[in-house]
Motif scaffolding. Structure first.
Motif, PDB file in Angstrom:
ATOM      1  N   GLY A   1       0.667  -1.122  -0.231  1.00  0.00           N
ATOM      2  CA  GLY A   1       0.212  -0.107  -0.356  1.00  0.00           C
ATOM      3  C   GLY A   1       1.112   1.480   0.224  1.00  0.00           C
ATOM      4  O   GLY A   1       1.539   1.104   0.568  1.00  0.00           O
ATOM      5  N   GLN A   2      -0.069   1.901  -0.573  1.00  0.00           N
ATOM      6  CA  GLN A   2       0.671   3.612  -0.446  1.00  0.00           C
ATOM      7  C   GLN A   2      -0.045   4.580   0.202  1.00  0.00           C
ATOM      8  O   GLN A   2      -0.852   4.951   0.450  1.00  0.00           O
ATOM      9  CB  GLN A   2       0.942   4.147  -2.128  1.00  0.00           C
ATOM     10  CG  GLN A   2       1.871   5.428  -2.077  1.00  0.00           C
ATOM     11  CD  GLN A   2       1.489   6.194  -2.818  1.00  0.00           C
ATOM     12  OE1 GLN A   2       0.716   5.727  -3.849  1.00  0.00           O
ATOM     13  NE2 GLN A   2       2.518   7.071  -3.469  1.00  0.00           N
ATOM     14  N   CYS A   3       1.026   5.023   1.573  1.00  0.00           N
ATOM     15  CA  CYS A   3       0.524   6.269   2.414  1.00  0.00           C
ATOM     16  C   CYS A   3       0.069   7.465   1.397  1.00  0.00           C
ATOM     17  O   CYS A   3       0.961   7.841   1.226  1.00  0.00           O
ATOM     18  CB  CYS A   3       1.343   6.250   3.540  1.00  0.00           C
ATOM     19  SG  CYS A   3       0.315   7.755   5.087  1.00  0.00           S
ATOM     20  N   VAL A   4      -1.128   7.518   1.522  1.00  0.00           N
ATOM     21  CA  VAL A   4      -1.738   9.554   0.690  1.00  0.00           C
ATOM     22  C   VAL A   4      -1.871  10.562   1.875  1.00  0.00           C
ATOM     23  O   VAL A   4      -2.224  11.483   1.075  1.00  0.00           O
ATOM     24  CB  VAL A   4      -2.387   9.048  -0.442  1.00  0.00           C
ATOM     25  CG1 VAL A   4      -2.081   7.807  -1.435  1.00  0.00           C
ATOM     26  CG2 VAL A   4      -3.780   8.661   0.028  1.00  0.00           C
ATOM     27  N   PHE A   5      -1.871  10.237   2.496  1.00  0.00           N
ATOM     28  CA  PHE A   5      -2.733  11.026   3.767  1.00  0.00           C
ATOM     29  C   PHE A   5      -2.139  10.859   5.333  1.00  0.00           C
ATOM     30  O   PHE A   5      -2.239   9.970   5.476  1.00  0.00           O
ATOM     31  CB  PHE A   5      -3.970  11.160   3.719  1.00  0.00           C
ATOM     32  CG  PHE A   5      -4.507  12.345   4.916  1.00  0.00           C
ATOM     33  CD1 PHE A   5      -4.655  13.870   4.185  1.00  0.00           C
ATOM     34  CD2 PHE A   5      -5.172  12.455   5.806  1.00  0.00           C
ATOM     35  CE1 PHE A   5      -4.686  15.207   5.201  1.00  0.00           C
ATOM     36  CE2 PHE A   5      -4.990  13.216   6.652  1.00  0.00           C
ATOM     37  CZ  PHE A   5      -5.627  14.133   6.356  1.00  0.00           C
TER      38      PHE A   5
ATOM     39  N   PHE B   1       9.468   7.261   7.331  1.00  0.00           N
ATOM     40  CA  PHE B   1       8.819   8.017   6.218  1.00  0.00           C
ATOM     41  C   PHE B   1       9.275   7.896   5.960  1.00  0.00           C
ATOM     42  O   PHE B   1       9.139   9.379   5.535  1.00  0.00           O
ATOM     43  CB  PHE B   1       7.789   7.356   6.864  1.00  0.00           C
ATOM     44  CG  PHE B   1       7.018   6.163   7.609  1.00  0.00           C
ATOM     45  CD1 PHE B   1       6.838   4.934   7.070  1.00  0.00           C
ATOM     46  CD2 PHE B   1       6.484   6.550   8.623  1.00  0.00           C
ATOM     47  CE1 PHE B   1       5.986   4.236   8.298  1.00  0.00           C
ATOM     48  CE2 PHE B   1       6.278   5.455   9.690  1.00  0.00           C
ATOM     49  CZ  PHE B   1       6.181   4.429   9.479  1.00  0.00           C
ATOM     50  N   GLU B   2       9.049   7.947   4.174  1.00  0.00           N
ATOM     51  CA  GLU B   2       9.473   8.723   3.355  1.00  0.00           C
ATOM     52  C   GLU B   2       8.209   9.094   2.701  1.00  0.00           C
ATOM     53  O   GLU B   2       7.233   8.329   1.294  1.00  0.00           O
ATOM     54  CB  GLU B   2      10.296   8.425   1.758  1.00  0.00           C
ATOM     55  CG  GLU B   2      11.817   8.413   2.833  1.00  0.00           C
ATOM     56  CD  GLU B   2      12.635   7.642   1.347  1.00  0.00           C
ATOM     57  OE1 GLU B   2      12.629   7.420   0.142  1.00  0.00           O
ATOM     58  OE2 GLU B   2      14.116   6.854   1.651  1.00  0.00           O
ATOM     59  N   ASP B   3       8.139  10.437   2.767  1.00  0.00           N
ATOM     60  CA  ASP B   3       6.537  10.676   1.602  1.00  0.00           C
ATOM     61  C   ASP B   3       6.820  12.300   1.125  1.00  0.00           C
ATOM     62  O   ASP B   3       7.473  13.120   1.494  1.00  0.00           O
ATOM     63  CB  ASP B   3       5.758  11.252   2.623  1.00  0.00           C
ATOM     64  CG  ASP B   3       5.498   9.957   3.676  1.00  0.00           C
ATOM     65  OD1 ASP B   3       4.762   9.104   3.280  1.00  0.00           O
ATOM     66  OD2 ASP B   3       5.057  10.027   4.685  1.00  0.00           O
ATOM     67  N   ASP B   4       5.900  12.536   0.323  1.00  0.00           N
ATOM     68  CA  ASP B   4       5.401  13.624  -0.968  1.00  0.00           C
ATOM     69  C   ASP B   4       4.456  14.484  -0.946  1.00  0.00           C
ATOM     70  O   ASP B   4       4.278  14.847  -0.993  1.00  0.00           O
ATOM     71  CB  ASP B   4       5.305  12.919  -2.320  1.00  0.00           C
ATOM     72  CG  ASP B   4       4.074  11.817  -2.295  1.00  0.00           C
ATOM     73  OD1 ASP B   4       3.275  11.806  -1.349  1.00  0.00           O
ATOM     74  OD2 ASP B   4       3.864  11.707  -3.846  1.00  0.00           O
ATOM     75  N   HIS B   5       3.804  14.149   0.509  1.00  0.00           N
ATOM     76  CA  HIS B   5       2.839  14.336   0.988  1.00  0.00           C
ATOM     77  C   HIS B   5       3.145  15.129   2.468  1.00  0.00           C
ATOM     78  O   HIS B   5       3.874  14.054   3.455  1.00  0.00           O
ATOM     79  CB  HIS B   5       1.449  14.090   1.154  1.00  0.00           C
ATOM     80  CG  HIS B   5       1.495  13.096   2.545  1.00  0.00           C
ATOM     81  ND1 HIS B   5       2.094  11.553   1.888  1.00  0.00           N
ATOM     82  CD2 HIS B   5       1.377  12.306   3.780  1.00  0.00           C
ATOM     83  CE1 HIS B   5       1.932  10.463   2.767  1.00  0.00           C
ATOM     84  NE2 HIS B   5       1.243  11.335   3.560  1.00  0.00           N
TER      85      HIS B   5
END
Length: 357
Positions: free
Chosen positions: A29-33, A49-53
């Protein structure tokens, strides 16, 4: 370079340091928020964690329409209004608890409004075992009714992390799948590890030189636990007197003293105060607290000898609070693996059913 498409998207509410997220990333899964109000937990989350959000703060200030679409909602909504310790403390202060607690108890309904708006395929909620019995069961009936009204088939189970880590840690997990999603999911599908159960020796610093020293937790060539984790003589005397007093009164209050072959009590957010629930025996007669690194292992965020240990970027006090409030990562992984076939429509991968003890 081609980036693999995620199997599904999920959001992480009341995220803490990401215990539930660990489970759902493990199945693709991908965390989006992400939403987490505590600034210290945000620091730890961001480091691991590496995030773009960005990490959003107070969920009550966020419009549900501004949250990205997702397939799965994760939420470890605040447990203090429902925990035995939390209820006792609020009663002693003359304050409300449960859904009458305006600052924390009603945060469940923020989960409800987001579910109502986005109608994700599935959700996983986590809380303390006492949620089942709080207010003579009325609190849990309200929760079940609200989720049923949203159109979800819901299952719940109390699971003890003892199956995965050397700690008795009973938590209730609530899973729901939207009724139009073909599923026969049950939390009985969660696979319990077989074989010898872990003991504290699996997470304690060996202090024999086989582990590289990690300041400020361990020091020297033998990577021995730093002296600051040993209780002061005064604190140790106080805890012994406190335990004796309550034993004489017929109460069960007292410290938990363990050796390497033992099993810990539940690690709590108050561990930073005196460490009394989990003390480790030492040769000098005065026990010590667990180090934050040992707490990371006790909660399953990393393992001894791991090439990618969990990053602890906050003070000991904050680290103890974070691990004490966290979801045991191996439990989240096991539940995610049981849910995966239904989330990704790969029903042929449905795990065999095994009853949770």
């Amino acid at each position: 370079m081609t980036v693999a498409r995620p199997a599904f998207k999920f959001i992480d509410l009341f995220a803490g340091i990401g215990g539930l997220r660990v489970g759902f990333e493990s199945i693709g899964g991908q965390c989006v928020f992400t939403s987490e109000w505590n600034k210290f937990s945000q620091q730890t989350y961001r480091a691991n964690f590496e995030d773009d959000h960005e990490i959003n703060g107070d969920i009550t200030k966020i419009d549900e329409a501004d949250i990205p679409g997702h397939d799965v909602l994760l939420a470890g909504f605040p447990c203090q209004p429902f925990s035995i310790a939390g209820v006792s403390k609020k009663n002693s202060l003359g304050r409300a608890h449960g859904f009458a607690d305006e600052t924390q108890g009603t945060l469940f309904f923020d989960v409800v409004r987001i579910l109502r708006h986005h109608q994700p395929k599935a959700f996983l909620l986590e809380n303390v075992k006492n949620l089942l019995s709080h207010d003579k069961g009325n609190t849990f009936r309200v929760i079940q009714h609200a989720l049923d009204e949203l159109g979800y088939d819901v299952d719940h189970k109390v699971i003890d992390a003892r199956h995965w880590v050397p700690q008795h840690r009973e938590r209730i997990f609530i899973v729901g799948f939207r009724r139009d999603v073909p599923t026969r999911f049950s939390l009985d599908d969660v696979i319990i590890p077989e074989g010898t159960r872990p003991t504290l020796k699996d997470i304690l610093h060996p202090e024999d030189g086989t582990e590289t020293a990690e300041e400020p937790f361990t020091t020297g060539k033998r990577a021995q636990v730093a002296s600051k984790y040993t209780l002061t003589p005064n604190l140790w005397k106080y805890l012994q007197n406190y335990a004796a007093k309550h034993k004489a009164a017929g109460n069960g209050f007292g410290f938990g003293l363990n050796g390497p072959d033992g099993i810990a009590r539940t690690l709590s957010a108050r561990y930073f105060k005196d460490g009394s629930e989990i003390l480790i025996r030492q040769g000098n007669g005065i026990p010590r607290r667990l180090t934050p690194r040992e707490c990371a292992r006790l909660m399953g965020f990393d393992r001894r000898g791991s090439n990618q240990p969990w990053k602890i970027v906050v003070s000991d006090t904050q680290a103890y609070r974070q691990f004490g409030n966290a979801v045991a990562a191996p439990v989240a992984i096991a539940i995610a693996e049981a849910m995966a076939p239904w989330i990704t429509n790969t029903v042929a991968l449905q795990p065999r059913r095994r009853k949770i003890a």
